[in-house]
Structures are given as structure tokens and as C-alpha cells.
Design a protein around this motif. Structure first.
Motif, PDB file in Angstrom:
ATOM      1  N   CYS A  51      -2.043  -4.380  -2.541  1.00 23.44           N
ATOM      2  CA  CYS A  51      -2.264  -3.774  -1.222  1.00 23.44           C
ATOM      3  C   CYS A  51      -2.972  -2.428  -1.327  1.00 23.44           C
ATOM      4  O   CYS A  51      -3.208  -1.780  -0.311  1.00 23.44           O
ATOM      5  N   ASP A  52      -3.289  -2.024  -2.546  1.00 21.97           N
ATOM      6  CA  ASP A  52      -3.958  -0.750  -2.778  1.00 21.97           C
ATOM      7  C   ASP A  52      -3.265   0.367  -1.994  1.00 21.97           C
ATOM      8  O   ASP A  52      -3.881   1.094  -1.227  1.00 21.97           O
ATOM      9  N   THR A  53      -1.939   0.443  -2.181  1.00 20.36           N
ATOM     10  CA  THR A  53      -1.114   1.384  -1.430  1.00 20.36           C
ATOM     11  C   THR A  53      -0.390   2.315  -2.387  1.00 20.36           C
ATOM     12  O   THR A  53       0.287   1.857  -3.307  1.00 20.36           O
ATOM     13  N   ASN A  54      -0.545   3.599  -2.162  1.00 19.58           N
ATOM     14  CA  ASN A  54       0.177   4.592  -2.951  1.00 19.58           C
ATOM     15  C   ASN A  54       1.534   4.824  -2.310  1.00 19.58           C
ATOM     16  O   ASN A  54       1.613   5.284  -1.171  1.00 19.58           O
ATOM     17  N   LEU A  55       2.571   4.492  -3.015  1.00 15.80           N
ATOM     18  CA  LEU A  55       3.934   4.661  -2.532  1.00 15.80           C
ATOM     19  C   LEU A  55       4.508   5.963  -3.057  1.00 15.80           C
ATOM     20  O   LEU A  55       4.139   6.411  -4.150  1.00 15.80           O
ATOM     21  N   GLU A  56       5.411   6.556  -2.296  1.00 20.30           N
ATOM     22  CA  GLU A  56       6.157   7.712  -2.789  1.00 20.30           C
ATOM     23  C   GLU A  56       7.348   7.162  -3.568  1.00 20.30           C
ATOM     24  O   GLU A  56       8.172   6.442  -3.002  1.00 20.30           O
ATOM     25  N   ILE A  57       7.425   7.481  -4.852  1.00 17.79           N
ATOM     26  CA  ILE A  57       8.451   6.912  -5.718  1.00 17.79           C
ATOM     27  C   ILE A  57       9.240   8.026  -6.395  1.00 17.79           C
ATOM     28  O   ILE A  57       8.659   8.918  -7.008  1.00 17.79           O
ATOM     29  N   GLU A  58      10.563   7.945  -6.265  1.00 20.32           N
ATOM     30  CA  GLU A  58      11.476   8.834  -6.994  1.00 20.32           C
ATOM     31  C   GLU A  58      12.336   7.960  -7.892  1.00 20.32           C
ATOM     32  O   GLU A  58      12.879   6.946  -7.428  1.00 20.32           O
ATOM     33  N   VAL A  68      11.861   4.446  -2.793  1.00 27.57           N
ATOM     34  CA  VAL A  68      10.461   4.145  -2.517  1.00 27.57           C
ATOM     35  C   VAL A  68      10.221   4.316  -1.025  1.00 27.57           C
ATOM     36  O   VAL A  68      10.950   3.751  -0.208  1.00 27.57           O
ATOM     37  N   THR A  69       9.195   5.084  -0.687  1.00 30.31           N
ATOM     38  CA  THR A  69       8.835   5.321   0.709  1.00 30.31           C
ATOM     39  C   THR A  69       7.388   4.906   0.935  1.00 30.31           C
ATOM     40  O   THR A  69       6.505   5.247   0.142  1.00 30.31           O
ATOM     41  N   LEU A  70       7.160   4.181   2.033  1.00 26.98           N
ATOM     42  CA  LEU A  70       5.801   3.807   2.403  1.00 26.98           C
ATOM     43  C   LEU A  70       5.110   4.997   3.053  1.00 26.98           C
ATOM     44  O   LEU A  70       5.737   5.735   3.803  1.00 26.98           O
ATOM     45  N   PRO A  71       3.802   5.153   2.791  1.00 20.32           N
ATOM     46  CA  PRO A  71       3.081   6.229   3.478  1.00 20.32           C
ATOM     47  C   PRO A  71       2.946   5.901   4.964  1.00 20.32           C
ATOM     48  O   PRO A  71       2.905   4.735   5.352  1.00 20.32           O
ATOM     49  N   LYS A  72       2.880   6.935   5.771  1.00 20.43           N
ATOM     50  CA  LYS A  72       2.708   6.745   7.215  1.00 20.43           C
ATOM     51  C   LYS A  72       1.245   6.454   7.514  1.00 20.43           C
ATOM     52  O   LYS A  72       0.355   6.854   6.771  1.00 20.43           O
ATOM     53  N   GLY A  73       1.024   5.748   8.602  1.00 22.69           N
ATOM     54  CA  GLY A  73      -0.335   5.533   9.086  1.00 22.69           C
ATOM     55  C   GLY A  73      -1.135   4.467   8.363  1.00 22.69           C
ATOM     56  O   GLY A  73      -2.367   4.503   8.385  1.00 22.69           O
ATOM     57  N   LEU A  74      -0.453   3.514   7.725  1.00 24.79           N
ATOM     58  CA  LEU A  74      -1.185   2.425   7.078  1.00 24.79           C
ATOM     59  C   LEU A  74      -1.867   1.556   8.139  1.00 24.79           C
ATOM     60  O   LEU A  74      -1.273   1.290   9.189  1.00 24.79           O
ATOM     61  N   PRO A  75      -3.074   1.083   7.875  1.00 19.82           N
ATOM     62  CA  PRO A  75      -3.702   0.141   8.802  1.00 19.82           C
ATOM     63  C   PRO A  75      -2.830  -1.115   8.947  1.00 19.82           C
ATOM     64  O   PRO A  75      -2.134  -1.504   7.998  1.00 19.82           O
ATOM     65  N   LEU A  76      -2.870  -1.735  10.118  1.00 16.17           N
ATOM     66  CA  LEU A  76      -1.985  -2.857  10.428  1.00 16.17           C
ATOM     67  C   LEU A  76      -2.071  -3.977   9.392  1.00 16.17           C
ATOM     68  O   LEU A  76      -1.041  -4.484   8.939  1.00 16.17           O
ATOM     69  N   GLU A  77      -3.258  -4.361   8.992  1.00 27.12           N
ATOM     70  CA  GLU A  77      -3.411  -5.460   8.023  1.00 27.12           C
ATOM     71  C   GLU A  77      -2.759  -5.110   6.689  1.00 27.12           C
ATOM     72  O   GLU A  77      -2.071  -5.934   6.082  1.00 27.12           O
ATOM     73  N   GLN A  78      -2.941  -3.891   6.243  1.00 27.91           N
ATOM     74  CA  GLN A  78      -2.333  -3.432   4.985  1.00 27.91           C
ATOM     75  C   GLN A  78      -0.813  -3.373   5.130  1.00 27.91           C
ATOM     76  O   GLN A  78      -0.076  -3.808   4.239  1.00 27.91           O
ATOM     77  N   LEU A  79      -0.327  -2.861   6.261  1.00 25.25           N
ATOM     78  CA  LEU A  79       1.104  -2.768   6.514  1.00 25.25           C
ATOM     79  C   LEU A  79       1.756  -4.152   6.506  1.00 25.25           C
ATOM     80  O   LEU A  79       2.838  -4.340   5.949  1.00 25.25           O
ATOM     81  N   GLU A  80       1.095  -5.144   7.096  1.00 24.07           N
ATOM     82  CA  GLU A  80       1.642  -6.501   7.131  1.00 24.07           C
ATOM     83  C   GLU A  80       1.777  -7.078   5.724  1.00 24.07           C
ATOM     84  O   GLU A  80       2.762  -7.739   5.416  1.00 24.07           O
ATOM     85  N   LYS A  81       0.817  -6.822   4.866  1.00 24.85           N
ATOM     86  CA  LYS A  81       0.881  -7.305   3.480  1.00 24.85           C
ATOM     87  C   LYS A  81       2.032  -6.636   2.724  1.00 24.85           C
ATOM     88  O   LYS A  81       2.771  -7.288   1.996  1.00 24.85           O
ATOM     89  N   VAL A  82       2.159  -5.322   2.921  1.00 23.49           N
ATOM     90  CA  VAL A  82       3.242  -4.577   2.269  1.00 23.49           C
ATOM     91  C   VAL A  82       4.590  -5.125   2.728  1.00 23.49           C
ATOM     92  O   VAL A  82       5.498  -5.361   1.916  1.00 23.49           O
TER      93      VAL A  82
END
Length: 109
Positions: A51-58, A68-82
């Protein structure tokens, strides 16, 4: 016990946290811990790669903590895949919980 907390907003997973140790077997032979680790880290890696998504990971130093936290403001298509990949992770974790409920507990917030 491993505690899995799934954080949601509007039914969408926004973050998840794993804490604790299963202690279902001796160190290095704990199948519940190994299963939970493989499923969760595999899902995180899949989201970042597919998903080419940078997650916040502790992570905790002793391996007993992952947030693990998802970044805010992901495009809808990317968010659906995640969401699909994280829902798949939860299905696998629920399967482990069903069989080994004395070692893992999942809650939604």
C-alpha cells in the motif's frame, strides 16, 4: 497474556496495540507468541510494501509491545487496501484467540 487492542473511528481501524507475553511455552518455543508476532508483523510489512504507506510504529525493547498507527488523510483507495490487510490480520488473530483464549485477548475501542 497478550492483549490486542484495536482502535477504530467510523468502523475504520486507526491503530492497534499488542502488549504482554503469551507465556504458553518456554522461551523460543512459545507458539502463541510466534503466531501473533508473525501475523502482526506480516500485516505491517504488507501494508507498508503493498500500500506504499508509512505507518507510525512503536516497539518495546523486550518484544512485548507493538503499537501501529495509520497516518491521517490517506486517499480512499489506499485506505481501503490498508483496511483489508488489517482486517485479514484481525481474522488470523481471532483464530488464534479462539484456540488459545487463555493466552490472548482482543478488544475493540
Amino acid at each position: 497474556m497478550i492483549h490486542v487492542t484495536v482502535f477504530r473511528k467510523d468502523k475504520q481501524i486507526t491503530a492497534f496495540e499488542l502488549s504482554g507475553h503469551a507465556d504458553s511455552g518456554p522461551y523460543g518455543y512459545d507458539l502463541v507468541c510466534a503466531g501473533v508476532s508473525a501475523v502482526s508483523i506480516g500485516a505491517v510489512n504488507a501494508v507498508m510494501e503493498l500500500c506504499d504507506t508509512n505507518l507510525e510504529i512503536e516497539q518495546g525493547a523486550d518484544g512485548g509491545y507493538l503499537h501501529v498507527t495509520l497516518p491521517k488523510g490517506l486517499p480512499l483507495e489506499q485506505l481501503e487496501k490498508v483496511q483489508l490487510l488489517f482486517d485479514g490480520m484481525l481474522i488470523s488473530l481471532k483464530s488464534i484467540e479462539l484456540e488459545y483464549s487463555q493466552f490472548i485477548k482482543i478488544v475493540n475501542k
